[in-house]
Design an enzyme around this catalytic site. Structure first.
Site, PDB file in Angstrom:
ATOM      1  N   SER A   1       0.859  -1.196   0.000  1.00  0.00           N
ATOM      2  CA  SER A   1       0.000   0.000   0.000  1.00  0.00           C
ATOM      3  C   SER A   1       0.884   1.230   0.000  1.00  0.00           C
ATOM      4  O   SER A   1       2.063   1.154   0.399  1.00  0.00           O
ATOM      5  CB  SER A   1      -0.855   0.002   1.274  1.00  0.00           C
ATOM      6  OG  SER A   1      -1.518   1.241   1.432  1.00  0.00           O
TER       7      SER A   1
ATOM      8  N   TYR B   1      -1.450  -1.368  10.724  1.00  0.00           N
ATOM      9  CA  TYR B   1      -1.618  -1.545   9.273  1.00  0.00           C
ATOM     10  C   TYR B   1      -0.361  -1.100   8.523  1.00  0.00           C
ATOM     11  O   TYR B   1       0.156  -1.817   7.669  1.00  0.00           O
ATOM     12  CB  TYR B   1      -2.844  -0.751   8.809  1.00  0.00           C
ATOM     13  CG  TYR B   1      -3.173  -0.927   7.339  1.00  0.00           C
ATOM     14  CD1 TYR B   1      -3.808  -2.072   6.877  1.00  0.00           C
ATOM     15  CD2 TYR B   1      -2.839   0.059   6.405  1.00  0.00           C
ATOM     16  CE1 TYR B   1      -4.110  -2.229   5.524  1.00  0.00           C
ATOM     17  CE2 TYR B   1      -3.139  -0.089   5.068  1.00  0.00           C
ATOM     18  CZ  TYR B   1      -3.775  -1.234   4.630  1.00  0.00           C
ATOM     19  OH  TYR B   1      -4.069  -1.386   3.288  1.00  0.00           O
TER      20      TYR B   1
HETATM   21  N1  LIG Z   1      -8.867  -0.412  -0.729  1.00  0.00           N
HETATM   22  C1  LIG Z   1      -7.841   0.384  -0.723  1.00  0.00           C
HETATM   23  O1  LIG Z   1      -7.976   1.604  -0.871  1.00  0.00           O
HETATM   24  C2  LIG Z   1      -6.445  -0.178  -0.557  1.00  0.00           C
HETATM   25  C3  LIG Z   1      -5.386   0.728  -0.579  1.00  0.00           C
HETATM   26  C4  LIG Z   1      -4.099   0.244  -0.452  1.00  0.00           C
HETATM   27  C5  LIG Z   1      -3.877  -1.113  -0.301  1.00  0.00           C
HETATM   28  N2  LIG Z   1      -4.932  -1.966  -0.266  1.00  0.00           N
HETATM   29  C6  LIG Z   1      -4.637  -3.388  -0.104  1.00  0.00           C
HETATM   30  O2  LIG Z   1      -5.251  -4.120  -1.135  1.00  0.00           O
HETATM   31  C7  LIG Z   1      -5.597  -5.428  -0.645  1.00  0.00           C
HETATM   32  C8  LIG Z   1      -7.070  -5.675  -0.870  1.00  0.00           C
HETATM   33  O3  LIG Z   1      -7.791  -4.679  -0.194  1.00  0.00           O
HETATM   34  P1  LIG Z   1      -9.358  -4.477  -0.421  1.00  0.00           P
HETATM   35  O4  LIG Z   1      -9.656  -3.068  -0.086  1.00  0.00           O
HETATM   36  O5  LIG Z   1      -9.744  -5.026  -1.725  1.00  0.00           O
HETATM   37  O6  LIG Z   1      -9.908  -5.382   0.779  1.00  0.00           O
HETATM   38  P2  LIG Z   1     -11.348  -6.042   1.036  1.00  0.00           P
HETATM   39  O7  LIG Z   1     -11.664  -5.794   2.468  1.00  0.00           O
HETATM   40  O8  LIG Z   1     -12.343  -5.638   0.011  1.00  0.00           O
HETATM   41  O9  LIG Z   1     -11.026  -7.595   0.833  1.00  0.00           O
HETATM   42  C9  LIG Z   1     -10.149  -8.228   1.687  1.00  0.00           C
HETATM   43  C10 LIG Z   1     -10.538  -9.694   1.735  1.00  0.00           C
HETATM   44  O10 LIG Z   1      -9.611 -10.367   2.602  1.00  0.00           O
HETATM   45  C11 LIG Z   1     -10.358 -11.370   3.272  1.00  0.00           C
HETATM   46  N3  LIG Z   1      -9.642 -11.807   4.470  1.00  0.00           N
HETATM   47  C12 LIG Z   1      -9.518 -11.153   5.649  1.00  0.00           C
HETATM   48  N4  LIG Z   1      -8.814 -11.890   6.512  1.00  0.00           N
HETATM   49  C13 LIG Z   1      -8.474 -13.038   5.864  1.00  0.00           C
HETATM   50  C14 LIG Z   1      -7.752 -14.198   6.237  1.00  0.00           C
HETATM   51  N5  LIG Z   1      -7.247 -14.327   7.459  1.00  0.00           N
HETATM   52  N6  LIG Z   1      -7.591 -15.182   5.305  1.00  0.00           N
HETATM   53  C15 LIG Z   1      -8.123 -15.076   4.070  1.00  0.00           C
HETATM   54  N7  LIG Z   1      -8.832 -13.989   3.677  1.00  0.00           N
HETATM   55  C16 LIG Z   1      -9.002 -12.998   4.556  1.00  0.00           C
HETATM   56  C17 LIG Z   1     -11.692 -10.701   3.581  1.00  0.00           C
HETATM   57  O11 LIG Z   1     -12.694 -11.656   3.886  1.00  0.00           O
HETATM   58  C18 LIG Z   1     -11.946  -9.939   2.293  1.00  0.00           C
HETATM   59  O12 LIG Z   1     -12.703 -10.708   1.378  1.00  0.00           O
HETATM   60  C19 LIG Z   1      -5.191  -5.445   0.824  1.00  0.00           C
HETATM   61  O13 LIG Z   1      -3.910  -5.990   0.956  1.00  0.00           O
HETATM   62  C20 LIG Z   1      -5.166  -3.965   1.189  1.00  0.00           C
HETATM   63  O14 LIG Z   1      -4.316  -3.702   2.273  1.00  0.00           O
HETATM   64  C21 LIG Z   1      -6.221  -1.528  -0.390  1.00  0.00           C
END
Ligand SMILES: NC(=O)c1ccc[n+]([C@@H]2O[C@H](COP(=O)([O-])OP(=O)(O)OC[C@H]3O[C@@H](n4cnc5c(N)ncnc54)[C@H](O)[C@@H]3O)[C@@H](O)[C@H]2O)c1
Length: 265
Positions: free
Chosen positions: A140, A153
Protein backbone atom coordinates in the site's frame (compact mmCIF):
# COMPACT_ATOMS: atom_id res chain seq x y z
CA UNK A 1 -0.52 -13.25 -22.39
CA UNK A 2 -2.16 -16.62 -22.88
CA UNK A 3 -3.57 -17.48 -19.46
CA UNK A 4 -5.30 -20.65 -20.67
CA UNK A 5 -4.75 -23.65 -18.41
CA UNK A 6 -2.72 -21.55 -15.96
CA UNK A 7 -3.74 -21.70 -12.32
CA UNK A 8 -3.90 -18.49 -10.30
CA UNK A 9 -4.55 -18.43 -6.56
CA UNK A 10 -5.81 -15.09 -5.25
CA UNK A 11 -6.16 -14.57 -1.50
CA UNK A 12 -8.79 -12.17 -0.16
CA UNK A 13 -10.66 -12.59 -3.43
CA UNK A 14 -14.17 -12.60 -1.97
CA UNK A 15 -14.10 -8.82 -2.16
CA UNK A 16 -12.49 -5.68 -3.55
CA UNK A 17 -9.14 -5.82 -5.31
CA UNK A 18 -8.77 -9.58 -4.84
CA UNK A 19 -12.17 -10.24 -6.43
CA UNK A 20 -11.25 -7.98 -9.35
CA UNK A 21 -7.94 -9.83 -9.74
CA UNK A 22 -9.59 -13.26 -9.73
CA UNK A 23 -12.02 -11.90 -12.31
CA UNK A 24 -9.25 -10.66 -14.64
CA UNK A 25 -7.45 -14.02 -14.43
CA UNK A 26 -10.61 -16.05 -14.99
CA UNK A 27 -11.96 -13.95 -17.87
CA UNK A 28 -8.48 -14.15 -19.42
CA UNK A 29 -8.76 -17.94 -19.48
CA UNK A 30 -6.92 -18.98 -16.30
CA UNK A 31 -8.40 -21.11 -13.54
CA UNK A 32 -8.88 -18.65 -10.69
CA UNK A 33 -8.87 -20.13 -7.20
CA UNK A 34 -10.27 -17.83 -4.55
CA UNK A 35 -8.86 -18.21 -1.03
CA UNK A 36 -10.82 -16.31 1.60
CA UNK A 37 -12.39 -16.62 5.04
CA UNK A 38 -15.63 -15.15 3.69
CA UNK A 39 -17.32 -18.28 2.42
CA UNK A 40 -20.53 -16.68 1.14
CA UNK A 41 -18.66 -13.88 -0.65
CA UNK A 42 -16.03 -16.20 -2.12
CA UNK A 43 -18.62 -18.68 -3.40
CA UNK A 44 -20.58 -15.81 -4.93
CA UNK A 45 -17.54 -14.46 -6.82
CA UNK A 46 -16.71 -17.95 -8.11
CA UNK A 47 -20.33 -18.66 -9.10
CA UNK A 48 -20.63 -15.35 -10.95
CA UNK A 49 -17.44 -16.09 -12.92
CA UNK A 50 -18.62 -19.60 -13.77
CA UNK A 51 -21.95 -18.15 -14.92
CA UNK A 52 -19.95 -16.02 -17.35
CA UNK A 53 -18.24 -19.12 -18.72
CA UNK A 54 -14.96 -18.68 -16.81
CA UNK A 55 -13.20 -21.17 -14.57
CA UNK A 56 -13.22 -20.28 -10.89
CA UNK A 57 -13.28 -22.14 -7.59
CA UNK A 58 -13.51 -21.14 -3.96
CA UNK A 59 -11.58 -22.54 -1.01
CA UNK A 60 -12.20 -21.43 2.57
CA UNK A 61 -8.73 -20.59 3.89
CA UNK A 62 -7.60 -18.38 6.74
CA UNK A 63 -4.14 -17.38 5.48
CA UNK A 64 -2.83 -17.05 9.04
CA UNK A 65 -3.14 -20.84 9.35
CA UNK A 66 0.07 -22.17 7.78
CA UNK A 67 -1.00 -25.82 7.78
CA UNK A 68 -4.29 -25.00 6.09
CA UNK A 69 -2.51 -22.89 3.45
CA UNK A 70 -0.17 -25.78 2.65
CA UNK A 71 -2.88 -28.43 2.58
CA UNK A 72 -5.20 -26.37 0.39
CA UNK A 73 -2.54 -25.21 -2.07
CA UNK A 74 -1.36 -28.80 -2.49
CA UNK A 75 -4.94 -29.98 -3.02
CA UNK A 76 -5.34 -27.30 -5.73
CA UNK A 77 -2.06 -28.35 -7.37
CA UNK A 78 -3.20 -31.97 -7.38
CA UNK A 79 -6.64 -31.16 -8.74
CA UNK A 80 -5.50 -28.86 -11.56
CA UNK A 81 -1.98 -30.23 -12.11
CA UNK A 82 -0.21 -26.95 -11.42
CA UNK A 83 -0.02 -23.60 -9.65
CA UNK A 84 1.41 -20.72 -11.70
CA UNK A 85 0.46 -17.51 -9.94
CA UNK A 86 -0.24 -16.23 -6.46
CA UNK A 87 -1.65 -12.79 -5.74
CA UNK A 88 -1.89 -12.02 -2.02
CA UNK A 89 -4.70 -9.55 -1.32
CA UNK A 90 -6.11 -10.79 2.00
CA UNK A 91 -6.05 -8.14 4.66
CA UNK A 92 -6.90 -7.52 8.26
CA UNK A 93 -7.65 -3.79 8.35
CA UNK A 94 -6.81 -3.22 11.99
CA UNK A 95 -5.88 0.45 12.30
CA UNK A 96 -4.58 1.07 15.80
CA UNK A 97 -2.03 3.45 17.33
CA UNK A 98 -1.40 4.20 21.01
CA UNK A 99 -4.32 1.95 21.92
CA UNK A 100 -2.95 -1.13 20.13
CA UNK A 101 -3.23 -4.42 22.03
CA UNK A 102 -1.26 -7.63 21.82
CA UNK A 103 -4.25 -9.28 20.17
CA UNK A 104 -4.34 -6.51 17.53
CA UNK A 105 -0.67 -7.09 16.74
CA UNK A 106 -1.11 -10.84 16.57
CA UNK A 107 -4.06 -10.62 14.18
CA UNK A 108 -2.47 -7.89 12.02
CA UNK A 109 0.89 -9.57 11.69
CA UNK A 110 -0.71 -13.03 11.49
CA UNK A 111 -2.83 -12.21 8.45
CA UNK A 112 -0.94 -9.41 6.71
CA UNK A 113 2.64 -10.57 7.10
CA UNK A 114 2.75 -14.20 8.23
CA UNK A 115 -0.29 -14.94 6.08
CA UNK A 116 1.46 -13.65 2.97
CA UNK A 117 4.58 -15.64 3.89
CA UNK A 118 2.50 -18.79 4.53
CA UNK A 119 1.02 -18.57 1.06
CA UNK A 120 4.38 -17.98 -0.64
CA UNK A 121 5.84 -20.98 1.21
CA UNK A 122 2.84 -23.13 0.29
CA UNK A 123 3.05 -22.20 -3.41
CA UNK A 124 6.80 -22.68 -3.67
CA UNK A 125 6.91 -26.44 -4.35
CA UNK A 126 4.04 -26.48 -6.87
CA UNK A 127 5.56 -23.53 -8.76
CA UNK A 128 9.00 -25.10 -8.70
CA UNK A 129 7.46 -28.31 -10.05
CA UNK A 130 6.22 -26.51 -13.19
CA UNK A 131 9.48 -24.64 -13.74
CA UNK A 132 8.54 -21.27 -12.28
CA UNK A 133 5.80 -18.82 -11.50
CA UNK A 134 4.99 -15.30 -10.41
CA UNK A 135 3.83 -13.87 -7.11
CA UNK A 136 2.38 -10.45 -6.33
CA UNK A 137 2.06 -9.24 -2.75
CA UNK A 138 -0.24 -6.29 -2.15
CA UNK A 139 1.26 -3.59 0.05
CA UNK A 140 0.00 0.00 0.00
CA UNK A 141 1.00 3.62 -0.14
CA UNK A 142 0.67 3.19 3.65
CA UNK A 143 4.01 1.33 3.59
CA UNK A 144 5.70 4.67 2.92
CA UNK A 145 3.88 7.43 4.75
CA UNK A 146 2.70 8.41 8.22
CA UNK A 147 -1.04 8.14 8.83
CA UNK A 148 -2.84 8.72 12.10
CA UNK A 149 -3.51 5.70 14.32
CA UNK A 150 -2.08 3.29 11.81
CA UNK A 151 0.84 1.62 13.64
CA UNK A 152 -0.48 -1.84 12.90
CA UNK A 153 -1.62 -1.54 9.27
CA UNK A 154 1.30 0.61 8.10
CA UNK A 155 3.91 -1.53 9.85
CA UNK A 156 2.49 -4.62 8.15
CA UNK A 157 2.52 -2.94 4.74
CA UNK A 158 6.14 -1.83 5.23
CA UNK A 159 7.03 -5.38 6.21
CA UNK A 160 5.36 -6.75 3.08
CA UNK A 161 7.55 -4.55 0.88
CA UNK A 162 10.80 -5.68 2.47
CA UNK A 163 9.76 -9.31 2.88
CA UNK A 164 8.76 -9.50 -0.78
CA UNK A 165 12.21 -8.34 -1.85
CA UNK A 166 13.80 -11.10 0.27
CA UNK A 167 11.37 -13.63 -1.25
CA UNK A 168 12.28 -12.43 -4.75
CA UNK A 169 15.95 -13.01 -4.02
CA UNK A 170 15.40 -16.49 -2.57
CA UNK A 171 13.00 -17.67 -5.28
CA UNK A 172 14.83 -16.25 -8.31
CA UNK A 173 16.91 -19.44 -8.79
CA UNK A 174 13.60 -21.30 -9.26
CA UNK A 175 12.32 -18.84 -11.91
CA UNK A 176 9.70 -17.55 -9.52
CA UNK A 177 9.35 -13.76 -9.64
CA UNK A 178 8.01 -11.85 -6.64
CA UNK A 179 6.78 -8.27 -6.88
CA UNK A 180 4.72 -5.81 -4.90
CA UNK A 181 1.81 -3.59 -5.86
CA UNK A 182 1.05 -0.59 -3.72
CA UNK A 183 -2.40 0.83 -4.32
CA UNK A 184 -3.48 4.35 -3.46
CA UNK A 185 -7.07 4.85 -2.30
CA UNK A 186 -9.24 2.41 -4.21
CA UNK A 187 -13.04 2.42 -4.19
CA UNK A 188 -13.52 -0.93 -2.41
CA UNK A 189 -16.13 -2.00 0.17
CA UNK A 190 -13.86 -0.91 3.05
CA UNK A 191 -13.41 2.57 1.58
CA UNK A 192 -17.09 2.76 0.69
CA UNK A 193 -17.88 1.94 4.32
CA UNK A 194 -15.64 4.78 5.52
CA UNK A 195 -17.54 7.07 3.13
CA UNK A 196 -20.96 5.78 4.27
CA UNK A 197 -21.41 4.85 0.63
CA UNK A 198 -21.38 8.52 -0.40
CA UNK A 199 -18.82 8.54 -3.21
CA UNK A 200 -19.97 11.87 -4.61
CA UNK A 201 -19.18 13.54 -1.29
CA UNK A 202 -15.89 11.86 -0.44
CA UNK A 203 -14.17 11.32 -3.78
CA UNK A 204 -13.40 15.02 -4.30
CA UNK A 205 -11.85 15.11 -0.80
CA UNK A 206 -9.85 11.86 -0.83
CA UNK A 207 -9.18 12.26 -4.53
CA UNK A 208 -7.01 15.28 -3.72
CA UNK A 209 -4.40 12.99 -2.16
CA UNK A 210 -3.69 11.77 -5.69
CA UNK A 211 -2.29 13.65 -8.70
CA UNK A 212 -5.13 12.21 -10.77
CA UNK A 213 -7.67 13.73 -8.32
CA UNK A 214 -9.77 10.61 -8.03
CA UNK A 215 -9.88 7.22 -6.34
CA UNK A 216 -8.79 4.11 -8.19
CA UNK A 217 -10.98 1.22 -9.27
CA UNK A 218 -10.23 -2.37 -8.12
CA UNK A 219 -9.87 -3.35 -11.78
CA UNK A 220 -7.02 -0.84 -12.26
CA UNK A 221 -5.04 -2.55 -9.50
CA UNK A 222 -5.97 -6.01 -10.79
CA UNK A 223 -4.66 -5.16 -14.26
CA UNK A 224 -1.32 -4.12 -12.77
CA UNK A 225 -1.11 -7.41 -10.84
CA UNK A 226 -1.80 -9.36 -14.02
CA UNK A 227 0.89 -7.39 -15.83
CA UNK A 228 3.40 -8.37 -13.13
CA UNK A 229 2.37 -12.03 -13.52
CA UNK A 230 2.57 -11.92 -17.31
CA UNK A 231 5.49 -12.73 -19.58
CA UNK A 232 5.68 -9.00 -20.37
CA UNK A 233 7.17 -8.65 -16.88
CA UNK A 234 9.67 -11.48 -17.39
CA UNK A 235 12.65 -9.34 -16.24
CA UNK A 236 10.85 -7.68 -13.34
CA UNK A 237 11.30 -9.05 -9.83
CA UNK A 238 11.89 -7.75 -6.32
CA UNK A 239 10.31 -4.40 -7.03
CA UNK A 240 7.27 -2.35 -6.15
CA UNK A 241 4.73 -0.94 -8.56
CA UNK A 242 2.64 1.86 -7.06
CA UNK A 243 -0.85 1.90 -8.55
CA UNK A 244 -1.71 5.09 -6.79
CA UNK A 245 -2.74 7.85 -9.18
CA UNK A 246 0.40 9.74 -8.19
CA UNK A 247 -0.16 9.62 -4.40
CA UNK A 248 3.45 8.82 -3.49
CA UNK A 249 4.83 11.42 -5.89
CA UNK A 250 2.99 14.27 -4.18
CA UNK A 251 4.96 16.27 -1.64
CA UNK A 252 3.83 18.70 1.04
CA UNK A 253 2.73 21.19 -1.62
CA UNK A 254 -0.05 18.82 -2.56
CA UNK A 255 -1.75 19.55 -5.85
CA UNK A 256 -0.47 23.13 -6.03
CA UNK A 257 -2.56 25.40 -8.22
CA UNK A 258 -5.40 23.16 -9.36
CA UNK A 259 -7.01 25.80 -11.54
CA UNK A 260 -4.85 24.72 -14.49
CA UNK A 261 -5.94 21.07 -14.36
CA UNK A 262 -8.19 20.06 -17.22
CA UNK A 263 -8.81 16.48 -16.07
CA UNK A 264 -11.96 15.14 -14.54
CA UNK A 265 -12.57 13.28 -11.33
N1 LIG B 1 -8.87 -0.41 -0.73
C1 LIG B 1 -7.84 0.38 -0.72
O1 LIG B 1 -7.98 1.60 -0.87
C2 LIG B 1 -6.44 -0.18 -0.56
C3 LIG B 1 -5.39 0.73 -0.58
C4 LIG B 1 -4.10 0.24 -0.45
C5 LIG B 1 -3.88 -1.11 -0.30
N2 LIG B 1 -4.93 -1.97 -0.27
C6 LIG B 1 -4.64 -3.39 -0.10
O2 LIG B 1 -5.25 -4.12 -1.13
C7 LIG B 1 -5.60 -5.43 -0.64
C8 LIG B 1 -7.07 -5.68 -0.87
O3 LIG B 1 -7.79 -4.68 -0.19
P1 LIG B 1 -9.36 -4.48 -0.42
O4 LIG B 1 -9.66 -3.07 -0.09
O5 LIG B 1 -9.74 -5.03 -1.72
O6 LIG B 1 -9.91 -5.38 0.78
P2 LIG B 1 -11.35 -6.04 1.04
O7 LIG B 1 -11.66 -5.79 2.47
O8 LIG B 1 -12.34 -5.64 0.01
O9 LIG B 1 -11.03 -7.60 0.83
C9 LIG B 1 -10.15 -8.23 1.69
C10 LIG B 1 -10.54 -9.69 1.73
O10 LIG B 1 -9.61 -10.37 2.60
C11 LIG B 1 -10.36 -11.37 3.27
N3 LIG B 1 -9.64 -11.81 4.47
C12 LIG B 1 -9.52 -11.15 5.65
N4 LIG B 1 -8.81 -11.89 6.51
C13 LIG B 1 -8.47 -13.04 5.86
C14 LIG B 1 -7.75 -14.20 6.24
N5 LIG B 1 -7.25 -14.33 7.46
N6 LIG B 1 -7.59 -15.18 5.31
C15 LIG B 1 -8.12 -15.08 4.07
N7 LIG B 1 -8.83 -13.99 3.68
C16 LIG B 1 -9.00 -13.00 4.56
C17 LIG B 1 -11.69 -10.70 3.58
O11 LIG B 1 -12.69 -11.66 3.89
C18 LIG B 1 -11.95 -9.94 2.29
O12 LIG B 1 -12.70 -10.71 1.38
C19 LIG B 1 -5.19 -5.44 0.82
O13 LIG B 1 -3.91 -5.99 0.96
C20 LIG B 1 -5.17 -3.96 1.19
O14 LIG B 1 -4.32 -3.70 2.27
C21 LIG B 1 -6.22 -1.53 -0.39
Amino acid sequence: MDWNNKVAIVTGAASGIGAATAREFALGGAIAVIFDVNEAGGQQVAEQLRAEGAKAEFRRVDVSDADLCHATVHQVAEQFGRVDFLVNCAVSFIAKGLDVTTADWERSLGVNVRGYANMVQACFEPMKAVGGGAIVNTASISAHVAQQNRWTYNACKGAIVTMSKCQALDLAPYHIRVNIISPGWIWTPEVAKAANGDRAKWEPIWGRYHMLRRLGEPREVARAALFLCSDDASFITGTELPVDGGYLGLGSEGLGDTSTFAGTA
